[in-house]
Design a protein around this motif. Sequence first.
Motif, PDB file in Angstrom:
ATOM      1  N   VAL A 244     -19.885  18.342 -20.358  1.00  0.00           N
ATOM      2  CA  VAL A 244     -20.249  16.968 -20.695  1.00  0.00           C
ATOM      3  C   VAL A 244     -21.741  16.835 -20.990  1.00  0.00           C
ATOM      4  N   ARG A 245     -22.554  17.695 -20.372  1.00  0.00           N
ATOM      5  CA  ARG A 245     -24.007  17.589 -20.541  1.00  0.00           C
ATOM      6  C   ARG A 245     -24.456  17.596 -22.009  1.00  0.00           C
ATOM      7  N   PRO A 246     -23.896  18.442 -22.885  1.00  0.00           N
ATOM      8  CA  PRO A 246     -24.378  18.437 -24.277  1.00  0.00           C
ATOM      9  C   PRO A 246     -24.207  17.092 -24.975  1.00  0.00           C
ATOM     10  N   MET A 247     -23.122  16.394 -24.705  1.00  0.00           N
ATOM     11  CA  MET A 247     -22.918  15.090 -25.314  1.00  0.00           C
ATOM     12  C   MET A 247     -23.965  14.094 -24.844  1.00  0.00           C
ATOM     13  N   ILE A 248     -24.231  14.077 -23.553  1.00  0.00           N
ATOM     14  CA  ILE A 248     -25.230  13.149 -23.021  1.00  0.00           C
ATOM     15  C   ILE A 248     -26.606  13.466 -23.590  1.00  0.00           C
ATOM     16  N   ALA A 249     -26.953  14.752 -23.630  1.00  0.00           N
ATOM     17  CA  ALA A 249     -28.258  15.149 -24.165  1.00  0.00           C
ATOM     18  C   ALA A 249     -28.396  14.757 -25.632  1.00  0.00           C
ATOM     19  N   LEU A 250     -27.322  14.920 -26.403  1.00  0.00           N
ATOM     20  CA  LEU A 250     -27.360  14.560 -27.821  1.00  0.00           C
ATOM     21  C   LEU A 250     -27.652  13.081 -27.997  1.00  0.00           C
ATOM     22  N   TYR A 251     -26.930  12.231 -27.285  1.00  0.00           N
ATOM     23  CA  TYR A 251     -27.088  10.797 -27.493  1.00  0.00           C
ATOM     24  C   TYR A 251     -28.385  10.263 -26.891  1.00  0.00           C
ATOM     25  N   VAL A 252     -28.730  10.737 -25.722  1.00  0.00           N
ATOM     26  CA  VAL A 252     -29.977  10.283 -25.096  1.00  0.00           C
ATOM     27  C   VAL A 252     -31.189  10.847 -25.825  1.00  0.00           C
ATOM     28  N   GLY A 253     -31.077  12.109 -26.245  1.00  0.00           N
ATOM     29  CA  GLY A 253     -32.241  12.772 -26.815  1.00  0.00           C
ATOM     30  C   GLY A 253     -32.363  12.724 -28.312  1.00  0.00           C
ATOM     31  N   LYS A 288     -33.239  22.252 -27.204  1.00  0.00           N
ATOM     32  CA  LYS A 288     -31.969  21.599 -26.896  1.00  0.00           C
ATOM     33  C   LYS A 288     -31.293  22.178 -25.655  1.00  0.00           C
ATOM     34  N   ALA A 289     -31.358  23.488 -25.492  1.00  0.00           N
ATOM     35  CA  ALA A 289     -30.722  24.095 -24.320  1.00  0.00           C
ATOM     36  C   ALA A 289     -31.353  23.569 -23.035  1.00  0.00           C
ATOM     37  N   GLU A 290     -32.674  23.408 -23.047  1.00  0.00           N
ATOM     38  CA  GLU A 290     -33.357  22.874 -21.863  1.00  0.00           C
ATOM     39  C   GLU A 290     -33.022  21.398 -21.668  1.00  0.00           C
ATOM     40  N   ALA A 291     -32.885  20.660 -22.774  1.00  0.00           N
ATOM     41  CA  ALA A 291     -32.514  19.250 -22.675  1.00  0.00           C
ATOM     42  C   ALA A 291     -31.139  19.093 -22.042  1.00  0.00           C
ATOM     43  N   ILE A 292     -30.217  19.942 -22.447  1.00  0.00           N
ATOM     44  CA  ILE A 292     -28.867  19.902 -21.878  1.00  0.00           C
ATOM     45  C   ILE A 292     -28.900  20.223 -20.392  1.00  0.00           C
TER      46      ILE A 292
END
Length: 344
Positions: A244-253, A288-292
């Motif tokens: 789920v983390r990648p989706m949250i990072a995409l939208y927030v970031g 992006k990997a760190e953002a996730i």
Amino acid sequence: MDYGYMLGYWKAAPPAGALEAVQAAERLGFDSIWTSEAYGSDAFTPLAWWGAATSRVQLATGIAQLSARTAASTAMTAMTLDHLSSGRVILGLGVSGPQVVEGWYGQPFPKPLARTREYVAILRSIMAREAPVTAPGPQLPLPLTGGGTTGLGKPLISTLHPLRQHIPIHLAAEGPKNTALAAEIADGWLPFLYSPAQDAASRALLEEGFAKRDAALPPADRFEVSVPVPIVVDDDVEAAADRVRPMIALYVGGMGAKGANFHFDAVARLGFEAECVRVQELYLAGRKAEAIAAVPTRLVDEIALVGPIERVRDGLARWEESVVTRILVQGDLRTLEAVASLRA
């Protein structure tokens, strides 16, 4: 609590096994399937394709973007699909954001609330088919007059008689003002990145809108609140959260410019402002990997249901007690079957 199946928008290509999953959702008792669009696949075509292979599930856009089509084009599409599906359409709409509206559609992004109000009014007028359609504007005047026009525009009435004069319209909203607007002018609200912790505040905003609601619309007790909820069943909670983390990072970031990202604001209001700032900084820097990895598990738990089936079952109780009337399950066929087993 009703349950729908959220397929969203496609990534690089059509999702494998989507038709089988849609048919399984209908067989398992889900009441609706939902699509969306960003700047790739559109929201309506998959519904027409999958709708032809189903007979009961409602066909819902969650969301179709206002700037992608004029109000008249959206009404034409919705009425056509409603006929072909024997009255199964739910029209979910949203304004998107300035990056997409101006960068992809080449449309201005002024006064989104006023634009939404006018857009919905035109839709209602076209679908009612009681008279040639006119709209005073100022955002979306019909007929269009003034400089650069021929002056030959005339009010028109749809040649197509609608199967239903009132196709349900649901509005996507993350901020307080457009949440209240949904309760005032629409049949449903589509929150995103939502948590049951917002229940009291959400009820107050909806009541604010209901107080201004036109008596000609369906009553407030028939108003629907449909929320996409990522669900991952896995004995390992952290492994489930990782999906789920990648989706949250995409939208927030990454889904919106810094300072103009509605998704960032929605998650920050959940009490995660510092975490959002960090995720956005990393994402916009290309890390992006760190953002996730910077998305905390407790944030995942606020907006998703992850972990062993018993943990998912326990988490569902919070949603069932909230203002939410329909959970839009995000997941694969195995997830649909797991959710169906919890409802049995």
